[in-house]
Each structure stands twice: as structure tokens, then as C-alpha cells.
Write a protein that holds these residues in place. Structure first.
Motif, PDB file in Angstrom:
ATOM      1  N   GLU A   1      52.582  71.042  42.709  1.00 52.19           N
ATOM      2  CA  GLU A   1      53.512  70.751  41.624  1.00 52.19           C
ATOM      3  C   GLU A   1      53.088  69.504  40.856  1.00 52.19           C
ATOM      4  N   VAL A   2      52.534  68.506  41.541  1.00 56.83           N
ATOM      5  CA  VAL A   2      51.994  67.332  40.849  1.00 56.83           C
ATOM      6  C   VAL A   2      50.867  67.760  39.913  1.00 56.83           C
ATOM      7  N   ILE A   3      49.983  68.616  40.413  1.00 57.69           N
ATOM      8  CA  ILE A   3      48.875  69.125  39.594  1.00 57.69           C
ATOM      9  C   ILE A   3      49.414  69.894  38.394  1.00 57.69           C
ATOM     10  N   ASN A   4      50.375  70.778  38.635  1.00 55.18           N
ATOM     11  CA  ASN A   4      50.953  71.586  37.546  1.00 55.18           C
ATOM     12  C   ASN A   4      51.548  70.709  36.448  1.00 55.18           C
ATOM     13  N   GLU A   5      52.370  69.758  36.850  1.00 51.12           N
ATOM     14  CA  GLU A   5      53.045  68.896  35.870  1.00 51.12           C
ATOM     15  C   GLU A   5      52.045  68.017  35.118  1.00 51.12           C
ATOM     16  N   PHE A   6      51.099  67.457  35.845  1.00 51.56           N
ATOM     17  CA  PHE A   6      50.124  66.557  35.232  1.00 51.56           C
ATOM     18  C   PHE A   6      49.268  67.286  34.196  1.00 51.56           C
ATOM     19  N   LEU A   7      48.743  68.431  34.565  1.00 51.13           N
ATOM     20  CA  LEU A   7      47.881  69.167  33.638  1.00 51.13           C
ATOM     21  C   LEU A   7      48.673  69.748  32.469  1.00 51.13           C
ATOM     22  N   SER A   8      49.930  70.102  32.704  1.00 58.24           N
ATOM     23  CA  SER A   8      50.727  70.635  31.594  1.00 58.24           C
ATOM     24  C   SER A   8      50.957  69.564  30.536  1.00 58.24           C
TER      25      SER A   8
END
Length: 333
Positions: free
Chosen positions: A248-255
Motif C-alpha cells: 500500500e505504501v508503494i501504491n500510494e507513493f507511485l500514484s
């Protein structure tokens, strides 16, 4: 595939009615010794898997809250993301920079280096970052889209991404201390360190390596000097959901980073709303120009490019893009 991953796969797809698989069968199917199976079981338990062991019946997977590359990728929405997972490593950011030194930055774009444990985790100004196994997540994201001009915004965006992920996974509300610390209930639970890797031929920043360390629970063996400073997001060590949080950290950061100017603008507005420094008296320790002395001021604002607006005692307004912050008024979150 490691022995640990092989054992996990067999347990996850157990054919028996009760879900148990004998140690002998595990050894035969994974082509290893019984001792290797036992070590793999212990390693899986350390990574969050709940595995029941019963004499004369074997092992059964009770809960697969496991933490490895394949489990993280199950929850990652961006199909371009690549995960490099390490049980133990010196530092995920150090490893990322080692590989960037050998490869073109674009080939590692959206590669995420993840470790269950770091032996030499690093924070700002070379400070050590305590990174034990089982109690947290440690990852470094390589972002190399060829258009990195505001490193501070990348750091701030990572803080927002972590805050959003903590809300989604654990339903906790996080606050941010400029520029790179995330707090829950008045204690630091996350540190972020963004580093640029330059191309010497062009003089441009070729890639950003964004290191993120989150304390999910408080480790009982943490150094004495951290006990009044560092905390955990949740109190219970069970159901840590490490893979989900990491994804979820990866998802939010890249979004945020892939979303262009509008998403960056929204994330900076959220960054400002989560800041607990505005209105407080702080002391700034300059970290770039070492000839400057510490000075006290009151925080007025955070700009859209993650700079801190402060008011000095003489009424002068200064805009800061770096510095160490000490708080002189009580933190109320």
C-alpha cells in the motif's frame, strides 16, 4: 526458489483433508533435509506465518500473513513494479545504489528493494536506523522517470503515502514532522530518506532512491535512547500485515509521483494538513551551511514545494529547504 518459499508453497497448497503435511513429505517434495524444513518453518514464523506443529501429523498453515516478494506483489496495483526481497541486508538503499552504479537508472525504475531486517539501516545525516526483523517494514523505491527536479517534494510525497497507507491498513491517523518523519500518538513510527543518484555526464539527477522504514510494533529490544522517541503503529504483534502495508505504501507513493502536477499538488496540501509544526516554536539546526548557528523561530506554513516558512524573533520571515528541527512547545496530536 528458496527452501523457505518451497515449504510455504507446499503448506499453502496442502492436499490433505486437515491441511497437515508431514515433515518427511515436506523434505521429500522440497528435496531438502528435515533439518532444513525445520529451519524454513522457523523462518516463516518470523515473517508472520502462523504454522501449527503436531507430533505425528506434521505442519499446518493456520494463517499466511507472510512477508515475501510474491505476497507483496499480490497487493501491488502497478504491474511495472519489481520487488527484490532480502531476508537480511545491510541497507535497502545501499543495495539500490549499488545496483544503480552498475545499471542504467531507467532499467531499475519502479524497482523496490525490501528487507525483513537491516543490519546498517541509515537515516538523515548518516544516523543509524534500527531495523530489526518481525516488527517493521524496510523498503527503498527507485524512481527514475528522467524528470526529478524537486527532491524535497519526493520526500514529502513519501510521507503522505505512508500516512495514507497506515490509515487504510490499520485505521490510524498519522501526523508529519517536517520534512521526513511520520508520527502516531506523539511518537515517531517512520523515517524517510530520499537520495539522488546523479549522471556525471549530464549533471542531472538520474534516479531517486527513497528509503522508508516503518515500525509496525515496538520492538522490545530497541536501544534505550529510542524508547521515549520511537513507537509502533499497533500494539499487538499478531496480524502485522507487513506485505499489505508494504504494497500500500508503494501504491500510494507511485500514484502520487505518476499522477503529475495535480496529484503532487494534492499530496502537498495533505502534507501541510498533516503537519504538526505549524504554529509551534522550534529550533533549527542548519545541515548544509555549517557556519550558521542554531536559531529559534515559529512555524508559519509549508509551501507547495515542501519548504518550511518560519518567523524569527525579530519578525523576519525565512523560507527553509533543509535543517534539523527540535520542538520547543508541547506536541499535541
Amino acid at each position: 526458489m528458496t527452501v523457505k518459499d518451497s515449504v510455504f508453497l507446499v503448506l499453502q497448497n496442502a492436499k490433505t483433508e486437515d491441511g497437515f503435511v508431514s515433515g518427511q513429505e515436506l523434505a521429500e517434495r522440497c528435496k531438502v533435509t528435515r533439518t532444513s524444513v525445520w529451519k524454513a518453518i522457523n523462518a516463516l514464523r518470523k515473517q508472520g506465518a502462523q504454522i501449527e506443529a503436531v507430533t505425528n501429523r506434521g505442519y499446518r498453515l493456520v494463517s499466511n500473513d507472510i512477508y515475501n516478494a510474491s505476497e507483496i506483489l499480490k497487493y501491488v496495483s502497478d504491474k511495472d513494479v519489481k520487488i527484490k526481497f532480502f531476508d537480511v541486508i545491510d541497507s535497502t538503499s545501499t543495495q539500490a545504489k549499488r545496483e544503480l552504479a552498475e545499471k542504467d537508472g531507467k532499467s531499475l525504475h519502479k524497482t523496490v528493494f525490501v528487507a525483513a531486517k537491516q543490519t546498517s539501516g541509515r537515516g538523515r545525516l548518516g544516523r543509524p536506523f534500527y531495523s530489526p526483523e518481525e516488527s517493521g517494514i524496510y523498503l527503498s523505491v527507485v524512481y527514475a522517470n528522467g524528470n526529478i527536479t524537486k527532491p524535497a517534494v519526493i520526500t514529502a510525497s513519501a510521507g503522505v503515502a505512508v500516512s495514507r497507507a497506515l490509515k487504510k491498513i490499520y485505521n490510524v491517523d498519522a501526523k508529519i514532522k517536517w520534512v521526513n518523519d511520520v508520527f502516531v500518538d506523539g511518537k515517531k513510527v517512520c523515517g524517510i530518506l530520499a537520495e539522488g543518484v546523479a549522471n556525471f555526464e549530464t549533471g542531472m539527477i538520474e534516479a531517486a532512491v527513497v528509503g522508508i522504514g516503518i515500525n509496525i510494533t515496538t520492538n522490545k529490544n530497541q536501544p534505550e535512547e529510542l524508547k521515549d522517541i520511537a513507537g509502533g503503529v499497533i500494539s499487538c504483534s499478531k496480524n502485522r500485515r507487513q506485505a499489505e502495508l508494504c504494497a500500500e505504501v508503494i501504491n500510494e507513493f507511485l500514484s502520487i509521483l505518476d499522477g503529475g502536477k495535480e496529484e503532487i499538488k494534492k499530496s502537498m496540501q495533505e502534507y501541510k494538513s498533516r503537519s504538526f509544526l505549524i504554529g509551534k516554536e522550534i529550533e533549527i539546526s542548519p545541515v548544509i551551511n555549517t557556519e550558521d548557528k542554531n536559531f529559534k523561530c515559529v512555524v508559519q506554513d509549508v509551501t507547495e514545494d515542501a519548504k518550511l516558512v518560519v518567523k524569527l524573533k525579530n519578525g523576519e520571515i525565512k523560507i527553509l529547504d533543509s535543517g534539523e528541527v527540535s520542538i520547543h512547545s508541547k506536541i499535541v496530536l
